[in-house]
Write an enzyme that holds these catalytic residues in place. Sequence first.
Site, mmCIF file in Angstrom:
data_model
loop_
_atom_site.group_PDB
_atom_site.id
_atom_site.type_symbol
_atom_site.label_atom_id
_atom_site.label_comp_id
_atom_site.label_asym_id
_atom_site.label_seq_id
_atom_site.Cartn_x
_atom_site.Cartn_y
_atom_site.Cartn_z
ATOM 1 N N SER A 49 -51.607 -28.257 -17.007
ATOM 2 C CA SER A 49 -50.219 -28.378 -17.474
ATOM 3 C C SER A 49 -49.223 -28.499 -16.335
ATOM 4 O O SER A 49 -48.020 -28.411 -16.564
ATOM 5 C CB SER A 49 -49.869 -27.160 -18.331
ATOM 6 O OG SER A 49 -50.699 -27.093 -19.454
ATOM 7 N N GLY A 50 -49.728 -28.647 -15.104
ATOM 8 C CA GLY A 50 -48.810 -28.773 -13.968
ATOM 9 C C GLY A 50 -48.827 -27.569 -13.037
ATOM 10 O O GLY A 50 -47.873 -27.342 -12.286
ATOM 11 N N THR A 52 -50.462 -27.066 -10.301
ATOM 12 C CA THR A 52 -50.396 -27.465 -8.894
ATOM 13 C C THR A 52 -48.946 -27.720 -8.485
ATOM 14 O O THR A 52 -48.498 -27.328 -7.405
ATOM 15 C CB THR A 52 -51.224 -28.761 -8.692
ATOM 16 O OG1 THR A 52 -52.425 -28.673 -9.459
ATOM 17 C CG2 THR A 52 -51.541 -28.999 -7.229
ATOM 18 N N HIS A 111 -54.506 -18.303 -15.456
ATOM 19 C CA HIS A 111 -54.403 -18.955 -16.776
ATOM 20 C C HIS A 111 -54.547 -17.925 -17.904
ATOM 21 O O HIS A 111 -54.715 -18.300 -19.061
ATOM 22 C CB HIS A 111 -55.529 -19.981 -16.957
ATOM 23 C CG HIS A 111 -55.480 -21.156 -16.027
ATOM 24 N ND1 HIS A 111 -54.348 -21.896 -15.800
ATOM 25 C CD2 HIS A 111 -56.463 -21.746 -15.294
ATOM 26 C CE1 HIS A 111 -54.644 -22.889 -14.960
ATOM 27 N NE2 HIS A 111 -55.899 -22.814 -14.634
ATOM 28 N N SER A 141 -55.549 -34.984 -19.798
ATOM 29 C CA SER A 141 -55.651 -34.549 -18.404
ATOM 30 C C SER A 141 -56.923 -33.714 -18.195
ATOM 31 O O SER A 141 -57.662 -33.900 -17.230
ATOM 32 C CB SER A 141 -54.407 -33.744 -18.023
ATOM 33 O OG SER A 141 -54.456 -33.370 -16.673
ATOM 34 N N LYS A 268 -52.380 -38.819 -12.529
ATOM 35 C CA LYS A 268 -51.363 -39.797 -12.899
ATOM 36 C C LYS A 268 -49.968 -39.187 -12.893
ATOM 37 O O LYS A 268 -48.998 -39.841 -12.567
ATOM 38 C CB LYS A 268 -51.700 -40.354 -14.280
ATOM 39 C CG LYS A 268 -51.105 -41.698 -14.555
ATOM 40 C CD LYS A 268 -51.852 -42.387 -15.679
ATOM 41 C CE LYS A 268 -51.311 -43.778 -15.898
ATOM 42 N NZ LYS A 268 -51.943 -44.416 -17.057
#
Length: 303
Positions: A49-50, A52, A111, A141, A268
């Site tokens: 979900s982002g 990084t 998480h 993803s 992406k």
Amino acid sequence: ARVKYWDHYDLLQYQGFWCPSVFIHGIIAFQKHFQALDSDIMLITFPKSGTTWLKALVYTILNRTRHGLESSPLVTINPHELVPFIDAHLYVQNQSPDLEGFPTPRIFGTHMPYASLPHSILNTNCRIIYLCRNPLDQFISEWHFFHRVQGTQTKGIHTLDEVFEMICQGIQSFGPFWEHVLGYWKASLEYPNKILFLKYEDLKEDNLFYVKKIANFLRCPFSKEEEIQGVVEEISKFCSFENMKNLEVNKSGRLMGNGPENNIYFRKGEVGDWKNYLTPSMLECLEKLMEEKLAESGLTFKK
Ligand code: A3P
């Protein structure tokens, strides 16, 4: 219950969520032994979900006065190494890792669902930034991620249809998705000073606003001078997908030396890639689930 998710990656039902079996010992030790400090910052996400991106942003915002961006550790170290997953990287290797040496404020990733967090996270003033993403892009993803991790040798469950069937039943890493996001959504409404609830799509749409919002939440707001000097823009650009993906360390390095390739975390970086993969019936099915699971909560996702 135990299910095979991907090759060499089983999920165990644990405290109402699907826990990757490789992390179970680290998660139990983290729950049992972790002592949060008031100054700690926990970056909590649903996988893919982002995480990084959030790690890079928060590290950069907090350390902006310590070094210029060209000498940021992020230039040579992948965000997951700089801001480790506390359960998977630290506790999984050691039942009681030495966290003394961590610079304060300590920043950790996880998480874990809200209901399973160690008590000390809830009982101290440590703060949580939660990031999630619309479930359609999250699914695509994750599907790509596992294909990359597993290589071309994948046997067992792995086609888009097969994995889709599983996620619709809530069977995925740290799933069900709905319970994860709703746990943090409700808690963030109850404790807005403790939990900042963010969505990937919003961060994409108005990154400068959210860079400032994160800084305010962490009580290190940008000064007027910094705003005039364009510090917010610089941080946003530095942490952008394009910049992070093209750093040498993320193009060619491996996590912790021999872990997965760092470039696996940069694919992406867009909203809406699901349109290239989901069939109309898959979309209909997920939208129905979204409606059923989220409608009452007021939580919505752009897609
Ligand atoms: P895609 O697979 O859709 O490209 P996580 O970090 O939680 O594992 O999530 C990975 C997802 O975030 C991937 O999505 C990845 O490309 C995207 N991502 C990584 N760094 C990003 C950044 N700096 N800005 C925006 N998206 C980023």
